[in-house]
Design an enzyme around this catalytic site. Structure first.
Site, PDB file in Angstrom:
ATOM      1  N   GLY A  19      31.698  -9.087  -6.869  1.00 45.75           N
ATOM      2  CA  GLY A  19      31.686  -7.666  -7.156  1.00 45.75           C
ATOM      3  C   GLY A  19      32.282  -6.843  -6.036  1.00 45.75           C
ATOM      4  O   GLY A  19      33.469  -6.520  -6.026  1.00 45.75           O
ATOM      5  N   TYR A  34      18.190  -1.983 -16.523  1.00 45.98           N
ATOM      6  CA  TYR A  34      18.583  -1.145 -17.649  1.00 45.98           C
ATOM      7  C   TYR A  34      17.831  -1.602 -18.904  1.00 45.98           C
ATOM      8  O   TYR A  34      16.862  -2.343 -18.822  1.00 45.98           O
ATOM      9  CB  TYR A  34      20.104  -1.130 -17.779  1.00 45.98           C
ATOM     10  CG  TYR A  34      20.740  -0.529 -16.540  1.00 45.98           C
ATOM     11  CD1 TYR A  34      20.467   0.792 -16.169  1.00 45.98           C
ATOM     12  CD2 TYR A  34      21.549  -1.286 -15.693  1.00 45.98           C
ATOM     13  CE1 TYR A  34      20.997   1.346 -15.005  1.00 45.98           C
ATOM     14  CE2 TYR A  34      22.079  -0.738 -14.524  1.00 45.98           C
ATOM     15  CZ  TYR A  34      21.800   0.569 -14.191  1.00 45.98           C
ATOM     16  OH  TYR A  34      22.308   1.113 -13.032  1.00 45.98           O
ATOM     17  N   GLN A  48      31.940  -4.724 -20.775  1.00 41.13           N
ATOM     18  CA  GLN A  48      30.497  -4.797 -20.560  1.00 41.13           C
ATOM     19  C   GLN A  48      29.823  -3.608 -21.243  1.00 41.13           C
ATOM     20  O   GLN A  48      30.160  -2.455 -20.973  1.00 41.13           O
ATOM     21  CB  GLN A  48      30.134  -4.796 -19.076  1.00 41.13           C
ATOM     22  CG  GLN A  48      28.647  -5.073 -18.860  1.00 41.13           C
ATOM     23  CD  GLN A  48      28.211  -4.932 -17.425  1.00 41.13           C
ATOM     24  OE1 GLN A  48      28.035  -3.822 -16.936  1.00 41.13           O
ATOM     25  NE2 GLN A  48      28.021  -6.052 -16.738  1.00 41.13           N
TER      26      GLN A  48
END
Length: 377
Positions: free
Chosen positions: A328, A183, A100
């Site tokens: 996650g 982000y 990633q």
């Protein structure tokens, strides 16, 4: 096993076949000392080898002053070698792993060690600070600062492409663009953080341009083995637009992403844990993310993330609404998560919250990282 047949059906994504449809989402664990991957990190990924696809923790494409000073990078030969050591081990154990790729944009601080080493300002689409943030490793634990508007976004697009070249040298099966959670890709998409008047801002098409151009540059390196993570509901890192603007923006963006021939889209739905409040007002734009954007995904595999259980995922995959799920937090506390799901074992390990990431009081970095107990089979 009989109850979860769909999740354990193999699936082709890009050029690889996944043994199941339970992916391990990217998880920032802050254990790459001075940004370089370690043997301990290799042990961590190997513990979770049963995931259909492992997404690496977010990897910085250039030095940035993130909240995590030991987040890994991928901009020099030592990084490539460190990641190759991990990737080779994952492959030898029968796993698949994507890198990633991450640029935090305005979610960085100029006084953070890595930002000072970079010798560059904190870059973002516009000189608009995010609210919140807490840089615990900097004296006084300051929050976010006003960034410098990047003069030519093409420079950062090239950094993403360079990182993809390095990921390929390290042997990763593919790359995923971190286009979520406030982000830099999110910052370009959101009209509150992007006030540019050039071709990179203003209209929805212009605000979507940055993320699309990054993806096109990654495809030039990796072909169809490129994915993207998208979080339309916002909230985290001071992201969020009014509902109609959110729907219009992400409907366009996702429909354009769908035309690029990617291996999959990871769609992050609304989750209360990302619903940040500022001045008593929720920042997230709460809406049904899957129902809102599924009609715009016609050519690309779709994986769903955010509080998705295996049981819910089984139903959604069986109904053809998604192709798989990403989990996650539960992968942090259960390295044998896939095996537990397969055998019907509970996910009952208590999280070591203090040591999710390393901090000033951390001793042995294995604590809260590679020391969770396995179930009995």
């Amino acid at each position: 096993m009989a109850e979860l047949k769909a999740l354990f059906t193999p699936i082709q994504i890009g050029g690889i076949e996944l043994k199941n449809r339970i992916g391990m989402a990217a998880l920032t664990r802050n254990r790459a000392e001075n940004t370089y991957p370690t043997e301990l990190m290799k042990e961590y990924y190997l513990q979770r080898i049963d995931a259909g696809l492992i997404i690496s923790e977010a990897i910085l494409i250039t030095r940035q002053g993130t909240e995590w000073p030991h987040a890994p990078g991928l901009w020099d030969d030592k990084h490539i070698a460190g990641w190759k050591n991990i990737v080779d081990a994952v492959h030898e154990a029968g796993g698949k792993i994507y890198a990633q790729l991450w640029h935090v944009g305005r979610a960085a601080h100029p006084e953070a060690e890595q930002q000072k080493l970079a010798g560059t300002p904190v870059y973002a689409p516009s000189a608009i600070s995010a609210r919140g943030g807490k840089f615990r490793t900097i004296e006084g634990q300051p929050g976010y600062v006003t960034p410098t508007a990047v003069e030519d976004p093409q420079v950062i697009i090239q950094q993403f492409k360079d990182a993809a070249v390095n990921a390929k040298k390290a042997g990763f099966d593919g790359v995923q663009l971190h286009g979520a959670n406030g982000y830099i890709v999110s910052q370009f998409l959101d009209s509150n953080s992007n006030k540019r008047t050039d071709k990179w801002g203003g209209s929805i098409e212009n605000r979507a341009r940055f993320g699309l151009e990054v993806l096109k540059s990654l495809v030039e390196v990796y072909g169809h083995d490129v994915a993207v993570k998208i979080s339309p509901a916002g909230g985290y890192n001071d992201m969020g637009m009014p509902l109609q603007e959110t729907l219009d923006t992400f409907s366009y963006y996702i429909s354009e992403v769908d035309k690029l021939g990617l291996s999959f889209i990871e769609l992050v739905r609304y989750s209360p844990k990302f619903d940040v409040e500022y001045d008593g007002v929720s920042r997230a734009t709460k809406h049904d993310v899957l129902a809102s954007y599924r009609p715009f995904i016609k050519n690309t595999k779709l994986f769903l993330n955010a509080d998705v259980t295996a049981q819910e995922g089984e139903v959604l995959v069986s109904e053809g609404k998604i192709d798989g799920i990403f989990i996650g937090f539960d992968f942090i506390t259960h390295s044998d998560l896939v095996k537990r799901v397969f055998h019907g074992k509970p996910l009952d390990n208590a999280p070591d919250i203090t040591h999710l990431q390393t901090n000033k009081t951390s001793g042995d970095w294995r604590t809260g990282y590679t020391d969770y107990p396995l179930a009995t089979y």
